[in-house]
Scaffold this active site. Structure first.
Site, PDB file in Angstrom:
ATOM      1  N   HIS A 188      -6.806   1.386  -1.342  1.00 47.79           N
ATOM      2  CA  HIS A 188      -6.307   2.711  -0.993  1.00 47.79           C
ATOM      3  C   HIS A 188      -7.325   3.578  -0.294  1.00 47.79           C
ATOM      4  O   HIS A 188      -6.964   4.463   0.485  1.00 47.79           O
ATOM      5  CB  HIS A 188      -5.690   3.382  -2.219  1.00 47.79           C
ATOM      6  N   ARG A 295       3.646   8.388  -0.841  1.00 49.04           N
ATOM      7  CA  ARG A 295       3.116   7.799  -2.084  1.00 49.04           C
ATOM      8  C   ARG A 295       2.951   8.920  -3.111  1.00 49.04           C
ATOM      9  O   ARG A 295       1.886   9.508  -3.243  1.00 49.04           O
ATOM     10  CB  ARG A 295       1.767   7.131  -1.826  1.00 49.04           C
ATOM     11  N   ARG A 331       8.521   7.693  -2.587  1.00 49.02           N
ATOM     12  CA  ARG A 331       8.453   6.608  -3.568  1.00 49.02           C
ATOM     13  C   ARG A 331       8.153   7.202  -4.937  1.00 49.02           C
ATOM     14  O   ARG A 331       7.291   8.068  -5.074  1.00 49.02           O
ATOM     15  CB  ARG A 331       7.343   5.637  -3.175  1.00 49.02           C
ATOM     16  N   GLU A 430       8.245  -5.839  -2.628  1.00 47.03           N
ATOM     17  CA  GLU A 430       6.797  -5.991  -2.829  1.00 47.03           C
ATOM     18  C   GLU A 430       6.484  -7.231  -3.634  1.00 47.03           C
ATOM     19  O   GLU A 430       5.325  -7.578  -3.811  1.00 47.03           O
ATOM     20  CB  GLU A 430       6.236  -4.812  -3.635  1.00 47.03           C
ATOM     21  N   ASN A 453       1.471  -5.017   1.528  1.00 47.17           N
ATOM     22  CA  ASN A 453       0.164  -5.097   0.852  1.00 47.17           C
ATOM     23  C   ASN A 453       0.317  -5.845  -0.466  1.00 47.17           C
ATOM     24  O   ASN A 453      -0.432  -6.776  -0.764  1.00 47.17           O
ATOM     25  CB  ASN A 453      -0.396  -3.698   0.577  1.00 47.17           C
ATOM     26  N   ASP A 454       1.307  -5.424  -1.247  1.00 51.64           N
ATOM     27  CA  ASP A 454       1.529  -6.113  -2.519  1.00 51.64           C
ATOM     28  C   ASP A 454       2.246  -7.430  -2.317  1.00 51.64           C
ATOM     29  O   ASP A 454       1.951  -8.412  -2.986  1.00 51.64           O
ATOM     30  CB  ASP A 454       2.315  -5.205  -3.478  1.00 51.64           C
ATOM     31  N   ARG A 464      -5.558  -8.036  -3.843  1.00 51.75           N
ATOM     32  CA  ARG A 464      -5.828  -7.207  -2.660  1.00 51.75           C
ATOM     33  C   ARG A 464      -7.115  -6.396  -2.803  1.00 51.75           C
ATOM     34  O   ARG A 464      -7.640  -5.871  -1.829  1.00 51.75           O
ATOM     35  CB  ARG A 464      -4.639  -6.275  -2.361  1.00 51.75           C
ATOM     36  N   CYS A 501       6.641  -0.831   5.248  1.00 61.06           N
ATOM     37  CA  CYS A 501       5.707   0.279   5.069  1.00 61.06           C
ATOM     38  C   CYS A 501       4.324  -0.188   4.646  1.00 61.06           C
ATOM     39  O   CYS A 501       3.429   0.624   4.445  1.00 61.06           O
ATOM     40  CB  CYS A 501       6.255   1.301   4.076  1.00 61.06           C
TER      41      CYS A 501
HETATM   42  C1  PEP Z   1       2.500  -2.020  -0.257  1.00 64.79           C
HETATM   43  O1  PEP Z   1       2.279  -2.607  -1.320  1.00 64.79           O
HETATM   44  O2  PEP Z   1       2.556  -2.595   0.854  1.00 64.79           O
HETATM   45  C2  PEP Z   1       2.706  -0.560  -0.256  1.00 64.79           C
HETATM   46  C3  PEP Z   1       3.120   0.075   0.814  1.00 64.79           C
HETATM   47  O3  PEP Z   1       2.393   0.109  -1.405  1.00 64.79           O
HETATM   48  P1  PEP Z   1       0.877   0.427  -1.859  1.00 64.79           P
HETATM   49  O4  PEP Z   1      -0.033   0.021  -0.743  1.00 64.79           O
HETATM   50  O5  PEP Z   1       0.809   1.881  -2.164  1.00 64.79           O
HETATM   51  O6  PEP Z   1       0.742  -0.438  -3.073  1.00 64.79           O
HETATM   52 MG    MG Z   2       2.534  -1.543  -3.176  1.00 67.92          MG
END
Ligand code: PEP
Ligand code: MG
Length: 548
Positions: A188, A295, A331, A430, A453-454, A464, A501
């Site tokens: 993040h 977020r 979200r 995700e 990402n997840d 990650r 996203c």
């Molecule tokens: C993701 O997991 O791709 C996502 C957009 O959520 P975050 O990065 O906040 O976990």
């Molecule tokens: Mg995520």
């Protein structure tokens, strides 16, 4: 001059002095002192500095997040002005002939214990505050948290790593770049740097040891290079690079008010990911067609107690009003894993990314979830809201959320509180489970957004947050792209829409793949919008299908 190399995760060139960010020790060391009055003077001095910092934070937060969210800093100020608190510190110093650090940390522990045992829920919550504000005084006493002392000039923040809550609480006015030893492209802190358009280099081994506090420094975010005490020639070369970067930005600004479409007229929507109202301005400045991911957990990370319904309502309402009828996808809170807020008091877990996080917290703590849903539905009267659910793995979870949401709406109706009747509900893809059952989920909700990402970490079993396994984390892995394609096909069959996203949405080399899949929306960090719109404008999809 010394040059260090890490991984560049946010482009741009920044100049500034190094500011080492070191965390204060959890418990202060105890030692005896001869001159107790000297220790009391040190405490008084640190207390005054802390109060000044809090006053500044109060004003800044009030401007960006509103009165409700800034009150915390006023409460902290009042705690430091409390006579009982100050007397306790002084009595410990005089009575035990000990150092100021120990007296502050002992006072914090005693007061926190006292608050924690009170009946009243509100007073119980103050235990975290007294620890937090004492930590601030300790930071000053021990020389940690130096960011506060060189606040008045541009600086390069160098840290071992930064937790999302630390990034959220940083005063960003003078931060020109981030350099961390840990972190990863999808952490993040990296996402935050890209949102703000601040250059960032991560994975720079020995950052804290090799980058001296206060030294002149240049960070080249695209190259992942950090120059300490640069010579004139290097400084001039990088100044040119910085100018070229600015010229590129100017060129891209031509795309600000254009639709997002290929040469042959195939359209998609290009929206922004944000974490707070400050980011919203970046989104608008960069020509976002909507907010594809707000977020909301950052509201929780930025405070030391559960944000109230009223505080959340103000933020959501402002976001909807500012977007003036464009869709805002908010979200629900995605706390857990790397996003920890102490007051949630989550269990210590072996594998927090696969533990109690996101929707799992909401479903097991319905009171917290209902407060957020009430704030969300109330805000829906002021714009076009969609609610997005993170970390979904089953149809049952979605049905339980729908029941809770229906209850919230019913109560609002009974109380005659207005809300929009057509708030859309969405699910994040995700987890591989959500992608595989996307045909079933598509019968339950209105829209979807792929959190790559997840989805990447769960599909490839690659944490990650762990920089050392980056080589095993192929973000273009066919398994991942197949899951996205499968989801898109299933969701379109039900006539619903799907966006992306996660950070992969901004990957220009995949723009053609996503356009051909018919992805309806790409939601990216604000600074990625214009380059991506320009890249999509160069595509021509009228030719034969790309080979996969
Ligand atoms: C993701 O997991 O791709 C996502 C957009 O959520 P975050 O990065 O906040 O976990
Ligand atoms: Mg995520």
């Amino acid at each position: 001059m010394k040059i260090y190399k890490g991984e560049g995760v946010s482009r741009g060139v920044a100049f500034g002095k190094i500011n080492l960010y070191e965390k204060a020790a959890a418990a202060a060391e105890k030692y005896t002192v001869e001159n107790t009055e000297n220790e009391i003077a040190r405490f008084e001095n640190a207390r005054a500095q802390a109060i000044a910092q809090l006053a500044l934070l109060f004003t800044k937060t009030k401007e960006s997040l509103g009165e409700e969210n800034s009150l915390l800093f006023q409460i902290h100020q009042m705690m430091l002005e409390d006579l009982d608190y100050c007397d306790s510190v002084k009595e410990i110093i005089r009575g035990e002939k000990v150092n100021a650090e120990y007296a502050v940390s002992e006072t914090a522990a005693r007061f926190a214990e006292m608050f924690a045992t009170m009946e009243d829920e509100y007073m119980k919550g103050r235990a975290a505050d007294v620890r937090d504000v004492s930590g601030r005084v300790l930071d000053i006493l021990t020389g940690g948290g130096k960011e506060k002392t060189i606040l008045q000039q541009p600086y390069i923040l160098v840290a071992e790593d930064l937790a999302p809550s630390e990034t959220a609480q940083l005063d960003k006015t003078y931060v020109q770049a981030f350099v961390t030893a840990g972190g990863s492209r999808n952490s993040h802190t990296a996402i935050f740097a890209r949102t703000m358009g601040i250059p960032a280099v991560i994975g720079l081994e020995g950052a804290l040891q090799n980058l001296p506090d206060g030294a002149d420094c240049i960070v080249d975010g695209a190259a992942g290079e950090v120059y300490v005490e640069p010579d004139q020639e290097t400084a001039a070369r990088l100044r040119k690079k910085q100018e070229a970067e600015q010229a590129r930005k100017k060129l891209l600004s031509l795309y600000k008010d254009r639709p997002t479409q290929t040469k042959d007229g195939k359209k998609t929507e290009l929206c922004a990911n944000i974490g707070n109202l400050n980011d919203l301005q970046f989104a608008l400045d960069n020509g976002a067609e909507g907010i594809g991911l707000f977020r909301s957990e950052f509201l929780y990370l930025e405070s030391t107690d559960y944000p109230t319904e009223e505080a959340q309502f103000t933020v959501y309402k402002t976001a909807l009003q500012k977007m003036a009828g464009k869709r805002v996808v908010i979200r629900t809170l995605d706390i857990g894993a790397d996003k920890q807020a102490a007051y949630f008091d989550l269990p210590k877990e072996e594998n927090p990314a696969m533990g109690m996080r996101a929707i799992r917290i909401c479903l097991t703590r319905p009171a917290v979830f209902e407060t957020q849903l009430r704030a969300l539905y109330r805000s829906s009267a002021y714009g076009r809201l969609a609610i997005l659910l993170p970390m979904i793995t089953s149809v049952e979870e979605v049905r339980r959320v729908k029941e809770i949401a229906a209850g919230v709406q019913r109560r609002l109706e009974e109380e005659n509180i207005p809300f929009a009747p057509d708030v859309e509900l969405g699910v994040m893809i995700e987890t591989p489970a959500a992608a595989v059952i996307s045909d079933l989920l598509a019968k339950e909700v209105d829209l979807f957004s792929v959190g790559t990402n997840d989805l990447t970490q769960y599909t490839l079993a690659a944490d990650r947050q762990n920089q050392s396994i980056a080589q095993f984390c192929d973000t273009h892995h066919p398994a991942l792209l197949r899951l996205i394609r499968l989801s898109a096909d299933n969701i379109h069959k039900e006539g619903k829409w799907i966006g992306i996203c996660g950070e992969l949405g901004a990957d220009e080399s995949l723009a053609e793949t996503f356009m051909r899949m018919g992805i309806d929306e790409l939601s990216v960090t604000p600074t990625a919008i214009l380059p991506l719109r320009a890249a999509i404008a160069e595509l021509d999809l009228s030719n034969e299908e790309e080979k996969q």
